[in-house]
Scaffold this motif. Sequence first.
Motif, short mmCIF file in Angstrom:
data_model
loop_
_atom_site.label_atom_id
_atom_site.label_comp_id
_atom_site.label_asym_id
_atom_site.label_seq_id
_atom_site.Cartn_x
_atom_site.Cartn_y
_atom_site.Cartn_z
N LEU A 145 -15.06 18.66 -7.60
CA LEU A 145 -15.15 17.80 -8.78
C LEU A 145 -16.49 17.53 -9.41
CD1 LEU A 145 -13.01 14.79 -7.43
CD2 LEU A 145 -12.65 16.03 -9.37
N ALA A 146 -17.62 17.72 -8.58
CA ALA A 146 -18.96 17.68 -9.03
C ALA A 146 -19.25 18.93 -9.86
CB ALA A 146 -19.80 17.67 -7.93
N LYS A 147 -18.64 20.00 -9.62
CA LYS A 147 -18.97 21.22 -10.48
C LYS A 147 -18.31 21.08 -11.89
CE LYS A 147 -19.21 24.43 -6.58
NZ LYS A 147 -18.39 25.60 -5.99
N CYS A 148 -17.23 20.24 -11.98
CA CYS A 148 -16.70 19.98 -13.31
C CYS A 148 -17.06 18.91 -13.95
CB CYS A 148 -15.11 20.03 -12.85
SG CYS A 148 -14.12 21.54 -12.35
N GLY A 149 -18.00 17.93 -13.42
CA GLY A 149 -18.55 16.80 -13.99
C GLY A 149 -17.90 15.58 -13.73
N TYR A 150 -17.09 15.39 -12.57
CA TYR A 150 -16.48 14.44 -12.11
C TYR A 150 -16.75 13.70 -10.74
CZ TYR A 150 -13.73 15.35 -16.27
OH TYR A 150 -13.05 15.78 -17.68
N GLU A 151 -16.39 12.49 -10.54
CA GLU A 151 -16.59 11.85 -9.43
C GLU A 151 -15.56 10.97 -9.28
OE1 GLU A 151 -20.09 9.04 -6.97
OE2 GLU A 151 -20.39 9.86 -8.79
N ILE A 152 -14.72 10.60 -7.98
CA ILE A 152 -13.71 9.71 -7.88
C ILE A 152 -14.45 8.50 -7.24
CG2 ILE A 152 -11.57 9.09 -6.64
CD1 ILE A 152 -11.70 11.49 -8.63
N SER A 153 -14.08 7.47 -8.05
CA SER A 153 -14.35 5.96 -7.50
C SER A 153 -13.42 5.28 -7.21
CB SER A 153 -15.05 5.25 -8.86
OG SER A 153 -15.34 3.87 -8.50
N GLU A 154 -12.82 5.24 -5.65
CA GLU A 154 -11.73 4.71 -5.29
C GLU A 154 -11.72 3.19 -4.98
OE1 GLU A 154 -13.96 5.52 -1.60
OE2 GLU A 154 -13.88 6.30 -3.70
N LYS A 155 -10.60 2.55 -4.77
CA LYS A 155 -10.24 1.30 -4.33
C LYS A 155 -8.99 1.22 -3.75
CE LYS A 155 -10.05 -3.58 -5.95
NZ LYS A 155 -9.96 -4.30 -7.06
N LEU A 156 -9.18 0.75 -2.67
CA LEU A 156 -7.83 0.26 -1.69
C LEU A 156 -7.67 -0.82 -1.59
CD1 LEU A 156 -9.13 3.24 -0.58
CD2 LEU A 156 -8.06 2.75 1.52
N VAL A 157 -5.99 -1.15 -2.02
CA VAL A 157 -5.64 -2.55 -1.93
C VAL A 157 -4.36 -2.77 -0.83
CG1 VAL A 157 -4.43 -4.40 -3.21
CG2 VAL A 157 -6.15 -2.98 -4.03
N PHE A 158 -4.41 -3.23 0.13
CA PHE A 158 -3.21 -3.64 1.05
C PHE A 158 -2.54 -4.91 0.79
CE2 PHE A 158 -6.11 -0.53 3.69
CZ PHE A 158 -5.41 0.64 3.09
N TYR A 159 -1.24 -4.92 1.08
CA TYR A 159 -0.52 -6.23 0.76
C TYR A 159 0.45 -6.16 1.92
CZ TYR A 159 2.92 -3.68 -2.00
OH TYR A 159 3.98 -2.81 -2.28
N ASP A 160 1.20 -7.33 1.87
CA ASP A 160 2.37 -7.57 2.72
C ASP A 160 3.58 -6.98 2.49
OD1 ASP A 160 4.13 -8.51 4.84
OD2 ASP A 160 2.86 -9.95 5.53
N ALA A 161 4.24 -6.17 3.08
CA ALA A 161 5.62 -5.46 2.76
C ALA A 161 6.58 -6.64 2.14
CB ALA A 161 6.14 -4.63 3.82
N SER A 162 6.48 -7.75 2.90
CA SER A 162 7.67 -8.84 2.86
C SER A 162 7.28 -9.53 1.49
CB SER A 162 7.63 -9.81 3.95
OG SER A 162 6.35 -10.57 3.82
N ASP A 163 6.21 -9.33 0.86
CA ASP A 163 5.90 -10.01 -0.51
C ASP A 163 5.66 -8.97 -1.44
OD1 ASP A 163 5.08 -11.41 -2.43
OD2 ASP A 163 2.96 -11.88 -1.97
N SER A 164 6.90 -8.22 -1.89
CA SER A 164 7.32 -7.23 -2.89
C SER A 164 6.76 -7.54 -4.25
CB SER A 164 8.74 -6.78 -2.73
OG SER A 164 9.56 -7.58 -3.18
N ILE A 165 6.71 -8.61 -4.58
CA ILE A 165 6.29 -9.08 -5.79
C ILE A 165 4.71 -8.64 -6.08
CG2 ILE A 165 5.41 -11.42 -5.56
CD1 ILE A 165 7.57 -10.07 -8.71
N GLN A 166 3.97 -8.47 -4.94
CA GLN A 166 2.59 -7.90 -4.90
C GLN A 166 2.39 -6.60 -5.71
OE1 GLN A 166 -0.70 -9.28 -4.20
NE2 GLN A 166 0.64 -11.28 -4.53
N ALA A 167 3.40 -5.82 -5.49
CA ALA A 167 3.21 -4.38 -5.96
C ALA A 167 3.37 -4.56 -7.52
CB ALA A 167 4.56 -3.62 -5.62
N LEU A 168 4.03 -5.34 -7.92
CA LEU A 168 3.94 -5.68 -9.62
C LEU A 168 2.39 -6.22 -9.89
CD1 LEU A 168 6.49 -6.68 -11.86
CD2 LEU A 168 4.42 -7.86 -11.85
#
Length: 379
Positions: A72-95
């Motif tokens: 990615l660096a050779k092409c001029g890019y860098e990934i800026s990642e973020k991880l978000v976890f939620y409870d499977a029983s609260d499916s509305i959190q996906a939206l």
Amino acid sequence: MKNAPSSKFVFSFLLSWALFGNVATTAASVKIKVPVTFVEALAPKDTTSSERFQKEYESAVAIGKTHSKNQLAKCGYEISEKLVFYDASDSIQALEQAKKSAGEGSWLLVGPRRSNHYLLFVKGAPDTPSVSLMASAKEVSTLGSLHLSMAPLNGEMAGVAVEKVKSLMGKNKASYLSVVSEDCVTCVDFAAEFDKSATKGGVKKLAEIKVVGESPDLEPVKKLIKQHSPKFVLLPNYSKVSAAVIHAVLPIAPETVFVGGDGWGDTKFGFVQNNENLDAAKGFTVRGFPPVAIGLTQFDLGKNILKDKIAPDLASGSALAIVRIFDGLAKFLCEAKPSDSKSFQASFKSKGKKQFSAPWGVSIYSLKSGNIVYSETRR
């Protein structure tokens, strides 16, 4: 020596050269940061997941980022990642989490593996490119070219499952009962696709019963088993429900074969594997992923990971899909060269499927002696 440059001129020239060279070097090292948000139903308190699964997910993201960084660096890019976890029983959190991530400016969203959660997820961010790790319901194919999945669809996997059943017991002897989680979109979808393939293949369906929740009442299932004596039971459900059904059926029908969809888990994750109550069970499950060690050999980033001998840190289909996404993202960015989220979106819409899709076919895993063991892959 009359025309020799003065020391003052030489100093000015060297200073200008140094300043220009430094600016040029700095400009070359500046990278476009690409915000990518990973959203998954993996809250530690969630009974259908575990802290171990969450740690593996985090590890897969870290490995994928590290091994794609130089390309990615050779092409001029860098990934800026973020991880978000939620409870499977609260499916509305996906939206809700999709809305939030899109609002924060993410270029790409890596969405939940469950089909029902991913369908909600897309509703929350319809205009932001997204990729699910495992969503396989038929509805996923109708979402358009901005929203993709790393797994084959249920129709493909169900077709392979029917062919496997026929090869095991012959179509004239293969009769089945379906036990389906009606609150699971992909489970209902897989059952319907299996029925279509079974009808075409001459495999007889005896009955179907719907169950609800992770700990359903299984007395009606036992009655149907005794009434119909099926050769096999179709369980297109997630591992917790499937394990409960197998445990209930085994004492009254020990010779029954159990057939699963892409939700039973594998050798390290899930409730079917290493369940002491299921040692006598036999059957198989179809999955959209081969074992990690095999899957990694089928794309460039995976091969590099194998060379570095860190593959043991990756054990699940989700982890395999994550590193494949990093592989695809690096290739996509270097080829499309987007400068902002809008150009990324436009390129993804027309070319995303090339890089963000599974190269693995459908794999079959056998259930025997309490273990889920890889058997073969069919394309």
